[in-house]
Design a protein around this motif. Structure first.
Motif, PDB file in Angstrom:
ATOM      1  N   GLN A  80     -10.322   2.530  16.400  1.00 17.15           N
ATOM      2  CA  GLN A  80      -9.393   2.544  15.285  1.00 17.15           C
ATOM      3  C   GLN A  80      -8.110   1.815  15.654  1.00 17.15           C
ATOM      4  OE1 GLN A  80      -8.413   7.182  15.993  1.00 17.15           O
ATOM      5  NE2 GLN A  80      -7.225   6.261  14.338  1.00 17.15           N
ATOM      6  N   ILE A  81      -7.444   1.302  14.634  1.00 15.67           N
ATOM      7  CA  ILE A  81      -6.157   0.645  14.802  1.00 15.67           C
ATOM      8  C   ILE A  81      -5.097   1.505  14.117  1.00 15.67           C
ATOM      9  CG2 ILE A  81      -4.763  -1.403  14.386  1.00 15.67           C
ATOM     10  CD1 ILE A  81      -7.029  -1.954  16.276  1.00 15.67           C
ATOM     11  N   GLY A 123     -10.933   8.729  26.116  1.00 18.95           N
ATOM     12  CA  GLY A 123     -10.648   7.575  25.276  1.00 18.95           C
ATOM     13  C   GLY A 123      -9.803   6.546  25.991  1.00 18.95           C
ATOM     14  N   SER A 124      -9.636   5.416  25.334  1.00 19.25           N
ATOM     15  CA  SER A 124      -8.833   4.328  25.863  1.00 19.25           C
ATOM     16  C   SER A 124      -7.863   3.844  24.798  1.00 19.25           C
ATOM     17  CB  SER A 124      -9.722   3.161  26.324  1.00 19.25           C
ATOM     18  OG  SER A 124     -10.556   3.532  27.391  1.00 19.25           O
ATOM     19  N   ALA A 125      -6.820   3.156  25.248  1.00 24.99           N
ATOM     20  CA  ALA A 125      -5.825   2.619  24.318  1.00 24.99           C
ATOM     21  C   ALA A 125      -5.332   1.280  24.839  1.00 24.99           C
ATOM     22  CB  ALA A 125      -4.652   3.588  24.165  1.00 24.99           C
ATOM     23  N   TRP A 137      -4.496  -0.029  19.508  1.00 22.65           N
ATOM     24  CA  TRP A 137      -5.958   0.098  19.501  1.00 22.65           C
ATOM     25  C   TRP A 137      -6.357   1.357  20.255  1.00 22.65           C
ATOM     26  CZ3 TRP A 137      -9.738   0.559  23.172  1.00 22.65           C
ATOM     27  CH2 TRP A 137     -11.053   0.260  22.814  1.00 22.65           C
ATOM     28  N   LEU A 138      -7.215   2.160  19.638  1.00 25.07           N
ATOM     29  CA  LEU A 138      -7.715   3.381  20.265  1.00 25.07           C
ATOM     30  C   LEU A 138      -9.236   3.363  20.242  1.00 25.07           C
ATOM     31  CD1 LEU A 138      -5.340   5.998  18.590  1.00 25.07           C
ATOM     32  CD2 LEU A 138      -5.172   5.104  20.927  1.00 25.07           C
ATOM     33  N   GLY A 139      -9.853   3.598  21.400  1.00 24.87           N
ATOM     34  CA  GLY A 139     -11.303   3.572  21.499  1.00 24.87           C
ATOM     35  C   GLY A 139     -11.867   4.845  22.093  1.00 24.87           C
ATOM     36  N   ALA A 140     -13.103   5.178  21.702  1.00 26.28           N
ATOM     37  CA  ALA A 140     -13.807   6.335  22.242  1.00 26.28           C
ATOM     38  C   ALA A 140     -15.300   6.034  22.251  1.00 26.28           C
ATOM     39  CB  ALA A 140     -13.513   7.586  21.419  1.00 26.28           C
ATOM     40  N   ARG A 141     -16.085   6.816  23.030  1.00 24.71           N
ATOM     41  CA  ARG A 141     -17.517   6.593  23.123  1.00 24.71           C
ATOM     42  C   ARG A 141     -18.238   6.926  21.817  1.00 24.71           C
ATOM     43  NH1 ARG A 141     -20.342   7.015  28.104  1.00 24.71           N
ATOM     44  NH2 ARG A 141     -22.183   7.364  26.803  1.00 24.71           N
TER      45      ARG A 141
END
Length: 344
Positions: free
Chosen positions: A258-259, A236-238, A249-253
């Motif tokens: 999500q915030i 994931g990324s942030a 902010w949190l991201g995944a494939r």
């Protein structure tokens, strides 16, 4: 326990420290002039003073911190730790020998969403982090008519943008990922015939091969004080931005990004910080509150910055300038007064 602080440095930083101390119930003396206190250090020896806050121009940090430690005071020092490498090395050594509590003002690490991100990274939610990305942009020295003591190398040091704001970005990466900087390659730019850099582009190597990319500027029109940090991991990324400091902010494939907001943090450290007043200067207030609690034996939920951290960050800023001149990678641990001639 009731504590009394002496603030040395009558500029904006000194005023901010005094206001923050008052807000957390610490009795304040000052702010006093740094130049006057160097000439007459008697206020540093006042037995009623527990801690000294050094908020002056960088060149006055070493003599003031030295005298405060000699007087048996605890010390809070503004960043950077010193304007040159020798001063930073001396301060780190004196702090270690003194047995006093010391810290340096890396305020951003004491914001709730930064503490939350650190907890999530430690828990492996992003997977192993392989890249740190970001920037710190300001515009207050854009014009040739803009002036400040930091433009004077005898007062601020050879590095301004890396030494003044780059160390904040670096401290966040190191604090959140628990990986220290190892080397840097940089290009820097100078405007209006100045002798300290106005902007810089950095490639950074951290421990365990983690990479970093950072853009710094104090001459980006319309960017008042914008710090951004992104971390990319295998899972994931942030991203955190100072302009929206209460959001992460949190991201995944495999899912919609999500915030996470201030009201939804879940780590104990972040929850503790989020319960306090949301203020423009809350990072400083939270750091100082943790510092004074540490004097009473209460551990900080977020690690307090040390003078050793400050020394490493001065080495980082010096390494950026050396790298730009050599057009080559510079190892941070090689940047020492005994081995490197900074001004060569």
């Amino acid at each position: 326990m009731r504590h009394r602080a002496l603030v040395v440095g009558a500029g904006n930083a000194g005023t901010a420290h005094a206001e923050a101390l008052n807000s957390i119930g610490i009795e304040v003396v000052g702010p006093l002039s740094g130049t006057a206190t160097v000439a007459d250090p008697a206020p540093l020896r006042d037995p009623a003073i527990d801690a000294v806050h050094v908020t002056t121009a960088n060149d006055l940090h070493p003599p003031l911190v030295r005298e405060a430690l000699r007087a048996g005071k605890h010390v809070v020092c503004e960043k950077p730790l010193a304007g040159d490498l020798l001063g930073a090395e001396q301060l780190a050594e004196w702090a270690q020998l003194s047995g006093r509590h010391t810290t340096i003002c890396m305020n951003y690490r004491f914001l709730p969403l930064i503490a939350e991100l650190a907890s999530r990274v430690a828990a492996g939610e992003l997977g192993p982090v392989h890249l740190a990305r970001g920037a710190f942009l300001q515009d207050w020295l854009l014009l040739g008519s803009d002036d400040n003591w930091r433009l004077d190398t005898s007062r601020g040091g050879l590095s301004r943008t890396a030494g003044d704001i780059g160390v904040h970005w670096l401290d966040l990466v190191e604090t959140i990922t628990a990986r220290r900087v190892e080397a840097v390659v940089a290009q820097v730019g100078y405007l209006h015939g100045r002798k300290t850099e106005d902007h810089a582009g950095l490639l950074i190597r951290f421990q365990d091969g983690m990479q970093g990319v950072c853009t710094l500027s104090q001459a980006s029109a319309g960017r008042r004080n914008e710090l951004e940090l992104s971390l990319d991991g295998t899972a994931g990324s942030a991203t955190w931005r100072s302009e929206r400091k209460n959001e992460l902010w949190l991201g995944a494939r495999d899912r919609v990004p999500q915030i996470v907001t201030r009201s939804r943090v879940r780590s104990p450290a972040a929850r503790e910080l989020a319960q306090r007043a949301d203020h423009a200067d809350e990072g400083r207030r939270n750091l100082l509150s943790a510092f004074y609690k540490s004097l009473d034996g209460i551990p900080s939920a977020v690690p307090l910055p040390t003078f050793d951290d400050g020394l490493r960050h001065v080495r980082f800023a010096e390494a950026a300038i050396i790298s730009a001149r050599r057009r080559a990678w510079v190892e941070i641990e090689e940047v020492r007064t005994t081995t490197v001639q900074i001004r060569s």
